[in-house]
Design a protein around this motif. Structure first.
Motif, mmCIF file in Angstrom:
data_model
loop_
_atom_site.group_PDB
_atom_site.id
_atom_site.type_symbol
_atom_site.label_atom_id
_atom_site.label_comp_id
_atom_site.label_asym_id
_atom_site.label_seq_id
_atom_site.Cartn_x
_atom_site.Cartn_y
_atom_site.Cartn_z
ATOM 1 N N ARG A 1 0.838 -1.193 0.000
ATOM 2 C CA ARG A 1 0.000 0.000 0.000
ATOM 3 C C ARG A 1 0.880 1.252 0.000
ATOM 4 O O ARG A 1 0.624 2.218 -0.746
ATOM 5 C CB ARG A 1 -0.927 -0.014 1.208
ATOM 6 N N GLU A 2 1.908 1.252 0.824
ATOM 7 C CA GLU A 2 2.792 2.409 0.893
ATOM 8 C C GLU A 2 3.566 2.602 -0.407
ATOM 9 O O GLU A 2 3.708 3.726 -0.912
ATOM 10 C CB GLU A 2 3.766 2.242 2.057
ATOM 11 N N LEU A 3 4.089 1.519 -0.962
ATOM 12 C CA LEU A 3 4.870 1.623 -2.195
ATOM 13 C C LEU A 3 4.018 2.105 -3.360
ATOM 14 O O LEU A 3 4.467 2.938 -4.175
ATOM 15 C CB LEU A 3 5.507 0.272 -2.523
ATOM 16 N N HIS A 4 2.800 1.573 -3.489
ATOM 17 C CA HIS A 4 1.944 1.996 -4.603
ATOM 18 C C HIS A 4 1.514 3.446 -4.438
ATOM 19 O O HIS A 4 1.387 4.187 -5.437
ATOM 20 C CB HIS A 4 0.724 1.081 -4.708
ATOM 21 N N ALA A 5 1.279 3.878 -3.190
ATOM 22 C CA ALA A 5 0.943 5.293 -2.957
ATOM 23 C C ALA A 5 2.116 6.183 -3.348
ATOM 24 O O ALA A 5 1.944 7.249 -3.971
ATOM 25 C CB ALA A 5 0.565 5.499 -1.495
ATOM 26 N N GLU A 6 3.326 5.759 -2.979
ATOM 27 C CA GLU A 6 4.524 6.523 -3.343
ATOM 28 C C GLU A 6 4.716 6.559 -4.849
ATOM 29 O O GLU A 6 5.071 7.593 -5.432
ATOM 30 C CB GLU A 6 5.750 5.912 -2.660
ATOM 31 N N LEU A 7 4.486 5.412 -5.500
ATOM 32 C CA LEU A 7 4.640 5.342 -6.950
ATOM 33 C C LEU A 7 3.648 6.275 -7.637
ATOM 34 O O LEU A 7 4.000 7.003 -8.584
ATOM 35 C CB LEU A 7 4.434 3.906 -7.437
ATOM 36 N N LYS A 8 2.423 6.283 -7.166
ATOM 37 C CA LYS A 8 1.408 7.157 -7.754
ATOM 38 C C LYS A 8 1.804 8.620 -7.600
ATOM 39 O O LYS A 8 1.684 9.429 -8.541
ATOM 40 C CB LYS A 8 0.056 6.893 -7.088
ATOM 41 N N GLN A 9 2.280 8.974 -6.425
ATOM 42 C CA GLN A 9 2.682 10.354 -6.157
ATOM 43 C C GLN A 9 3.841 10.761 -7.071
ATOM 44 O O GLN A 9 3.839 11.866 -7.655
ATOM 45 C CB GLN A 9 3.078 10.495 -4.691
ATOM 46 N N GLU A 10 4.832 9.914 -7.203
ATOM 47 C CA GLU A 10 5.985 10.218 -8.039
ATOM 48 C C GLU A 10 5.598 10.312 -9.521
ATOM 49 O O GLU A 10 6.126 11.150 -10.262
ATOM 50 C CB GLU A 10 7.068 9.162 -7.846
ATOM 51 N N ARG A 11 4.693 9.473 -9.967
ATOM 52 C CA ARG A 11 4.256 9.514 -11.369
ATOM 53 C C ARG A 11 3.531 10.828 -11.657
ATOM 54 O O ARG A 11 3.706 11.438 -12.722
ATOM 55 C CB ARG A 11 3.363 8.315 -11.703
ATOM 56 N N GLU A 12 2.696 11.247 -10.714
ATOM 57 C CA GLU A 12 1.987 12.505 -10.921
ATOM 58 C C GLU A 12 2.970 13.671 -10.983
ATOM 59 O O GLU A 12 2.819 14.608 -11.787
ATOM 60 C CB GLU A 12 0.992 12.725 -9.785
ATOM 61 N N ALA A 13 4.017 13.586 -10.143
ATOM 62 C CA ALA A 13 5.016 14.663 -10.133
ATOM 63 C C ALA A 13 5.780 14.715 -11.448
ATOM 64 O O ALA A 13 6.002 15.798 -12.024
ATOM 65 C CB ALA A 13 5.980 14.466 -8.959
ATOM 66 N N VAL A 14 6.201 13.587 -11.963
ATOM 67 C CA VAL A 14 6.974 13.569 -13.199
ATOM 68 C C VAL A 14 6.110 13.965 -14.385
ATOM 69 O O VAL A 14 6.596 14.575 -15.369
ATOM 70 C CB VAL A 14 7.641 12.187 -13.401
ATOM 71 N N GLN A 15 4.818 13.663 -14.328
ATOM 72 C CA GLN A 15 3.917 14.086 -15.406
ATOM 73 C C GLN A 15 3.762 15.607 -15.416
ATOM 74 O O GLN A 15 3.618 16.217 -16.485
ATOM 75 C CB GLN A 15 2.562 13.395 -15.241
ATOM 76 N N ARG A 16 3.809 16.226 -14.233
ATOM 77 C CA ARG A 16 3.749 17.681 -14.192
ATOM 78 C C ARG A 16 5.030 18.278 -14.758
ATOM 79 O O ARG A 16 5.002 19.294 -15.470
ATOM 80 C CB ARG A 16 3.538 18.152 -12.746
#
Length: 512
Positions: free
Chosen positions: A149-164
């Motif tokens: 759960r923690e890793l997928h939340a972190e992955l989602k956050q990082e993906r959103e950041a790189v997309q910005r």
């Protein structure tokens, strides 16, 4: 039952069962079906088939669905530290579900499964364990455990950041391009925009250029690292789940054995319906009795409009009539009768139903000897007669009062008088040992010998003299005639030649 029962077309019966099976395990069981080691074991499968047939005819089931083969996964899970794939675990989940669904049927009809209904859902706690961490497609759930759960939340956050971060590079006509967890810019052919970064080759279909901006390299590296951590954690989850499988291996193996048995029983029930068959009465004494028996393959050919309706035969082989000597014309059905009796005996001892219209009584035979067709072998330089002799040598070395013999054209392949003399000596010895069975022959002296011998009984294939054709009906107690010249004449041999042959035959009889 040991012996050459494969010569009786039993392989064809096994292939039919294999086609009727729903699972790879049942198909393997069908391919390897053989006479049971005891009457009790044969009776268990027989009773399971009877119970399954009742379910098919009444519409009350069960009908086994097609299932994946769990056996490779169970073998893999036996190794400490193994991690089954998500798909293999979902396949086990399917097996476990079906086991649960089948239990009520077995509770209602216990004869379906000698192992008992409890084996069908003994390992069922694995169902919830698999559902808790795996999606239906076999992927590990993102919430499979706290770490995921923690890793997928972190992955989602990082993906959103790189997309910005990539947005400024998309204003000139470039497109976002994901390659795994790395985000780049796909510049179309002819684009003049220059991006400071790493060229990643051509775009989809070989068009354009993919460039990873320098400011995205570090974020992409973090995405790949997080993704790698997720994959490691997925393997940890799969390994832990496989550990649970390993703890339940004995129960899982029993479940697979139960499903294999049920699949074979249901396939046997379907075959029983196709053949209009019934369960034979199985006893320990070496006896055979069939009333209105037909050869299974001939019956199925008739049902499929590929052949005439086979003539049923009735036969009894017991202590009073141990050996049946069948005579009659060529193409009259002697060999088919021999095969029918032998095949039905093997089927019954294997636990299958047999196609009879009346009583079927099948005793326990420890050995079966079959000599059918031409045993000549060019590879071993054996003549036809030498082949028969080799078989008889083995027969005489092993036959006893629990042996069933099925010998086609006994005494042929050499001088008729010598062949008949040898056949009579063999039959006398076999009768002395209490051997049971059937033999066919063309040799006239054997008919007379059988009529006078207390352990032999004549039988013949009926011939319609008015229509000059065989009826393929077995009649007990009546010796037959070969009718070779009559059949030759009917088949179109020159009339004069047949007339000369009758003259020679008369001279031979006068000489005798």
């Amino acid at each position: 039952m040991e012996g050459d029962w494969k010569l009786l077309d039993f392989e064809g019966i096994r292939r039919l069962l294999e086609k009727l099976s729903a699972t790879p395990m049942g198909a393997d069981a069908a391919r390897n079906l053989a006479p049971a080691p005891s009457v009790a074991a044969a009776r268990q499968l027989q009773e399971a088939i009877t119970a399954a047939r009742f379910g098919l005819e009444s519409g009350s089931g069960p009908v086994l669905p097609e299932l994946p083969d769990p056996r490779p996964a169970l073998r893999q899970a036996a190794a400490t530290g193994a991690a089954l794939s998500g798909q293999a675990l979902r396949n086990l989940h399917r097996i476990l579900r079906v086991g649960q669904e089948l239990r009520p049927f077995v509770e209602a009809r216990p004869a379906l499964l000698p192992l008992g209904p409890e084996v069908l859902d003994a390992p069922s706690r694995l169902i919830d364990a698999i559902d808790a961490v795996l999606l239906p497609n076999g992927s590990v759930r993102e919430d499979g455990n706290g770490t995921l759960r923690e890793l997928h939340a972190e992955l989602k956050q990082e993906r959103e950041a790189v997309q910005r971060q990539i947005q400024p590079h998309l204003r000139g006509g470039g497109k976002a391009h994901w390659a795994g967890q790395r985000l780049s810019v796909h510049l179309p052919d002819g684009s003049r925009e220059e991006i400071r970064g790493v060229r990643r080759g051509a775009g989809p279909g070989g068009h354009g250029t993919v460039v990873e901006p320098m400011e995205l390299v570090a974020p992409n590296n973090r995405l790949e690292k997080i993704s790698g951590n997720i994959e490691q954690e997925n393997q940890t989850v799969l390994r832990a789940l496989t550990d649970q499988v390993r703890e339940l291996l004995p129960a899982l193996q029993k479940l697979v054995d139960a499903l294999t048995w049920l699949d074979l029983a249901i396939a046997g029930a379907q075959l029983s319906l196709h053949l209009q068959a019934q369960a034979a009465e199985l006893v320990d004494e070496p006896v055979l009795q069939f009333e209105g028996a037909v050869h299974p393959q001939l019956w199925l050919a008739h049902v499929d409009h590929r052949g005439p309706k086979p003539k049923p035969l009735s036969v009894r082989i017991d202590a009073e009539n141990p050996i049946l000597v069948v005579t009659g014309p060529n193409t009259g059905g002697k060999s088919v009768s021999l095969k029918t009796v032998g095949l039905l005996a093997v089927m019954a001892q294997s636990g299958l139903h047999v196609p009879v219209s009346g009583r079927a009584l099948v005793g326990r035979f420890s050995k079966i000897f079959v000599d059918m067709g031409d045993p000549q072998s060019m590879a071993f330089a054996l003549s036809t007669f030498s082949g028969h002799i080799a078989m008889l040598k083995k027969l005489l070395a092993e036959a006893d009062n629990s042996t069933l013999i099925l010998l086609d054209e006994l005494g042929t392949g050499t001088d008729p008088e010598e062949g008949a003399a040898m056949a009579m000596a063999v039959l006398d010895e076999l009768a002395r040992r209490g051997v049971r069975g059937m033999v066919t022959t063309h040799l006239t002296p054997i008919k007379t010998f059988a009529a006078e011998h207390p352990s032999l009984q004549n039988a013949s294939m009926r011939f319609d003299h008015e229509r000059l054709e065989p009826t393929y009906e077995l009649q007990i107690g009546v010796p037959g005639k070969s009718l070779g010249l009559l059949i030759a004449e009917k088949s179109g041999l020159p009339e004069g030649l047949v007339r000369d042959a009758r003259g020679y035959l008369e001279r031979l009889h006068q000489g005798a």
